[in-house]
Design a protein around this motif. Sequence first.
Motif, PDB file in Angstrom:
ATOM      1  N   ALA A  26       0.734  -1.316  -0.071  1.00  0.00           N
ATOM      2  CA  ALA A  26       0.113   0.023  -0.142  1.00  0.00           C
ATOM      3  C   ALA A  26       1.073   1.353  -0.140  1.00  0.00           C
ATOM      4  CB  ALA A  26      -0.762  -0.052   1.126  1.00  0.00           C
TER       5      ALA A  26
ATOM      6  N   SER B  41       2.371   4.704  -0.979  1.00  0.00           N
ATOM      7  CA  SER B  41       2.064   5.689  -1.678  1.00  0.00           C
ATOM      8  C   SER B  41       3.315   6.606  -2.366  1.00  0.00           C
ATOM      9  CB  SER B  41       1.298   6.819  -0.875  1.00  0.00           C
ATOM     10  OG  SER B  41       2.010   7.333   0.146  1.00  0.00           O
ATOM     11  N   TRP B  42       3.029   7.372  -3.328  1.00  0.00           N
ATOM     12  CA  TRP B  42       4.310   8.103  -4.064  1.00  0.00           C
ATOM     13  C   TRP B  42       3.918   9.445  -3.919  1.00  0.00           C
ATOM     14  CZ3 TRP B  42       8.184   5.011  -5.771  1.00  0.00           C
ATOM     15  CH2 TRP B  42       7.763   3.823  -5.829  1.00  0.00           C
TER      16      TRP B  42
ATOM     17  N   GLU C 259       5.169  -5.326  -5.418  1.00  0.00           N
ATOM     18  CA  GLU C 259       4.144  -4.213  -5.642  1.00  0.00           C
ATOM     19  C   GLU C 259       3.486  -4.283  -7.044  1.00  0.00           C
ATOM     20  OE1 GLU C 259       6.098  -0.610  -5.242  1.00  0.00           O
ATOM     21  OE2 GLU C 259       6.021  -0.889  -2.827  1.00  0.00           O
TER      22      GLU C 259
ATOM     23  N   ASP D 233      -2.973   1.641 -11.072  1.00  0.00           N
ATOM     24  CA  ASP D 233      -2.905   1.948  -9.672  1.00  0.00           C
ATOM     25  C   ASP D 233      -1.770   2.561  -9.149  1.00  0.00           C
ATOM     26  OD1 ASP D 233      -3.275   0.078  -7.037  1.00  0.00           O
ATOM     27  OD2 ASP D 233      -1.122   0.215  -7.353  1.00  0.00           O
TER      28      ASP D 233
ATOM     29  N   ARG E  36      -3.246   5.972  -8.636  1.00  0.00           N
ATOM     30  CA  ARG E  36      -4.196   6.078  -7.804  1.00  0.00           C
ATOM     31  C   ARG E  36      -3.352   6.345  -6.501  1.00  0.00           C
ATOM     32  NH1 ARG E  36      -5.520   2.378  -3.577  1.00  0.00           N
ATOM     33  NH2 ARG E  36      -4.507   0.751  -4.953  1.00  0.00           N
ATOM     34  N   ARG E  37      -2.030   5.809  -6.559  1.00  0.00           N
ATOM     35  CA  ARG E  37      -1.278   6.174  -5.290  1.00  0.00           C
ATOM     36  C   ARG E  37      -0.350   7.413  -5.429  1.00  0.00           C
ATOM     37  NH1 ARG E  37       1.467   0.457  -6.108  1.00  0.00           N
ATOM     38  NH2 ARG E  37       2.785   1.198  -4.562  1.00  0.00           N
TER      39      ARG E  37
END
Length: 257
Positions: A13, A15-16, A140, A198, A201-202
């Motif tokens: 999970a 995030s960037w 990932e 994805d 989204r991150r």
Amino acid sequence: MSVAMKLSEPPAAASWKGSSLELRDLSLAYGPIDVLRGVSLRIAPGTTTCIIGPSGSGKSTLLRGINRLHEPKSGDVLLAGRSVLKDKPDALRLRIGMVFQHFNLFPDHSALENVALAPWKVKGLPKAQAMAIARQRLDEVGLGQRADHRPRDLSGGQQQRVAIARALAMDPEVMLFDEATSALDPELVKGVLTLMADLCRRGMTMVVVTHEMGFARKVADQVVFMDEGEIVEAGPPAQLFDAPQSPRLQRFLSEVL
């Protein structure tokens, strides 16, 4: 094409923290031939911009100019608000990752080694740390179970996921995708597009040259239509796909949709 927003094999999970990217009057030439002419574009941090247009319109050249694979003739590229044209290209590429049409993996190295090489050799991280990062990135992209496989033992879609993991292993602020699915068999395209969705989204800042109009419509924050080295029209997906203003974009969409 319908693009699911979650991978079939869910990634970690993480995030960037993507950075902003701005092009100011960017021009680029191959010898005497002008390929890009005065391209200006603003990309907000954590957003996805899809670039569409006919073959030869300058889309891939634009990405190569951003990443300094070909030096701009004039104009400027700003990353997080600061010009990067005076930086060393190798330093810039630590901050802007790029995924090409072809995977360019080292055939005699495992997937894990392919992903770990740049953090170890280029970034100078200890080998054990680089390998740990590589394993996390493969997890990932849904390939943790294939970390020890060599490219010849992976499908085209899996190889492209390794290439994406390799770029992510450098912790880039921006990701550039140059027709990342064009070399794949049709049944493998969806998995790579789902992975890219994805990342969006991150919070990764992404610039995606693509011919996948369904992906652009669903995932992009803005869509840019290029022709003959210039931006003809840009805006939200609904605006460009449902109410195109320029006759050139109208003709293009009538041929591809």
